[in-house]
Design a protein around this motif. Sequence first.
Motif, PDB file in Angstrom:
ATOM      1  N   LYS A   1     -26.189   7.532  24.136  1.00 13.93           N
ATOM      2  CA  LYS A   1     -25.003   6.706  24.014  1.00 13.93           C
ATOM      3  C   LYS A   1     -23.986   7.164  25.051  1.00 13.93           C
ATOM      4  O   LYS A   1     -23.508   8.304  24.995  1.00 13.93           O
ATOM      5  CB  LYS A   1     -24.420   6.807  22.606  1.00 13.93           C
ATOM      6  N   ILE A   2     -23.679   6.284  25.992  1.00  8.09           N
ATOM      7  CA  ILE A   2     -22.717   6.596  27.045  1.00  8.09           C
ATOM      8  C   ILE A   2     -21.575   5.602  26.929  1.00  8.09           C
ATOM      9  O   ILE A   2     -21.779   4.386  27.097  1.00  8.09           O
ATOM     10  CB  ILE A   2     -23.381   6.533  28.430  1.00  8.09           C
ATOM     11  N   ARG A   3     -20.389   6.112  26.637  1.00  9.47           N
ATOM     12  CA  ARG A   3     -19.235   5.232  26.415  1.00  9.47           C
ATOM     13  C   ARG A   3     -18.057   5.709  27.260  1.00  9.47           C
ATOM     14  O   ARG A   3     -17.748   6.905  27.288  1.00  9.47           O
ATOM     15  CB  ARG A   3     -18.810   5.255  24.937  1.00  9.47           C
ATOM     16  N   GLY A   4     -17.407   4.768  27.931  1.00  2.46           N
ATOM     17  CA  GLY A   4     -16.187   5.075  28.655  1.00  2.46           C
ATOM     18  C   GLY A   4     -16.319   6.200  29.652  1.00  2.46           C
ATOM     19  O   GLY A   4     -15.393   6.985  29.842  1.00  2.46           O
ATOM     20  N   SER A   5     -17.448   6.245  30.326  1.00  3.59           N
ATOM     21  CA  SER A   5     -17.741   7.397  31.185  1.00  3.59           C
ATOM     22  C   SER A   5     -18.225   6.966  32.556  1.00  3.59           C
ATOM     23  O   SER A   5     -18.653   5.825  32.758  1.00  3.59           O
ATOM     24  CB  SER A   5     -18.798   8.294  30.524  1.00  3.59           C
TER      25      SER A   5
ATOM     26  N   VAL B   1     -28.659  11.984  23.846  1.00  7.58           N
ATOM     27  CA  VAL B   1     -27.429  12.561  24.400  1.00  7.58           C
ATOM     28  C   VAL B   1     -26.267  11.589  24.174  1.00  7.58           C
ATOM     29  O   VAL B   1     -26.422  10.378  24.320  1.00  7.58           O
ATOM     30  CB  VAL B   1     -27.587  12.858  25.903  1.00  7.58           C
ATOM     31  N   VAL B   2     -25.104  12.147  23.812  1.00  3.99           N
ATOM     32  CA  VAL B   2     -23.890  11.357  23.669  1.00  3.99           C
ATOM     33  C   VAL B   2     -22.871  11.832  24.705  1.00  3.99           C
ATOM     34  O   VAL B   2     -22.540  13.023  24.750  1.00  3.99           O
ATOM     35  CB  VAL B   2     -23.286  11.491  22.255  1.00  3.99           C
ATOM     36  N   ILE B   3     -22.422  10.914  25.565  1.00  4.35           N
ATOM     37  CA  ILE B   3     -21.395  11.232  26.562  1.00  4.35           C
ATOM     38  C   ILE B   3     -20.269  10.219  26.391  1.00  4.35           C
ATOM     39  O   ILE B   3     -20.481   9.010  26.509  1.00  4.35           O
ATOM     40  CB  ILE B   3     -21.953  11.169  27.995  1.00  4.35           C
ATOM     41  N   GLU B   4     -19.058  10.705  26.095  1.00  4.64           N
ATOM     42  CA  GLU B   4     -17.913   9.846  25.855  1.00  4.64           C
ATOM     43  C   GLU B   4     -16.715  10.298  26.685  1.00  4.64           C
ATOM     44  O   GLU B   4     -16.422  11.493  26.754  1.00  4.64           O
ATOM     45  CB  GLU B   4     -17.530   9.842  24.373  1.00  4.64           C
TER      46      GLU B   4
END
Length: 349
Positions: A277-281, A293-296
Amino acid sequence: MKAIILHGGQGTRLRPLTHTGPKQLIKIAGKPISLWGVLSLRDIGIRDFGIILGNNHPEKVIEYYGDGSKFGIKVTYIYQGEARGLADAIYKVKDFVKDDNFIVYLGDNVVLEGLDKLVSFNSSASILLARVDNPNRFGVAVINNDNKVVRLVEKPKERISDLALVGVYTFTPEIFHAIEKIKPSWRGELEITDAIQELINEGKEVSYSIIKGWWKDTGTPDDLLEANMILLDRYLETVNKGKVVDSRVEGRVVIDEGSVVEKSVIRGPVYVGKNCKIRGSHILPFTSIGDNVVIEDSEVSNSLIMDDVQIKGLSITQSLIGSGARVLKKENLPTGRIFIIGENSLVEV
């Protein structure tokens, strides 16, 4: 011909990343280091593999490779036990290879050219060489004016040659008799260079090939980042099996199954694993991201992010983040930090 993949060693130069697993399973450009070699050997026609296991979580190697069928190969596992040198490890495969010729590939190396030349050898042994600036880090070979290999030395203290052994060898069963004759070196190990030298002393032919392209012994964090960059640059092809929402994806990018990219920018070459999940990055070139992997609200560039990592509110570059680590912004501090973070860590900055 059979293939032997060495999967032992403690990976001390890559600690803490290797405290909880072998270095050969660290992913670069979306694949474990050793898998790059396995697939290269499979693609030149080898199907029967022996994987030599060390003491550093061998169960993780077995869990990953299984019987080999998912990679189109057959795998047999061979336990080395206590590490006593490369020649000792190779001697352990005697019953597996029987009377066959075989190729040995060090699982922490990435060598993608010259393998086809080795498997067509017709001498007692064949070695792959490359010119290096720091030969004291490697085993080296001395070639005479007749283009014959006359001497091999493991990690020489004095510069006797700039031709390093790349970490891929082919042997006939004659190598086992040579190993039986050698003694431990000053490092307390049975060196494969000494065993090959024994073949030379007995008048046996040792052939060689010098590669001129890129190869890498992934022994340090810098080595891993360089290998990741080169492999992404040369071999990545765009694939999108995930979901991209209100985002911009530029260049060659892989987004694997189950991953969602939302309100973000990705500039390739970049690899994004499964269920991320990649948000606002912003994910910038030469970044490899593992599974789950979570990247915010972050910016990541030129980095290796392992599985199950969380990154929130940070800008990182030239970093290695171990599996299960959480890297979180706690308060407003300067960005652009460099990290080498072990598995299951928590870092708040």
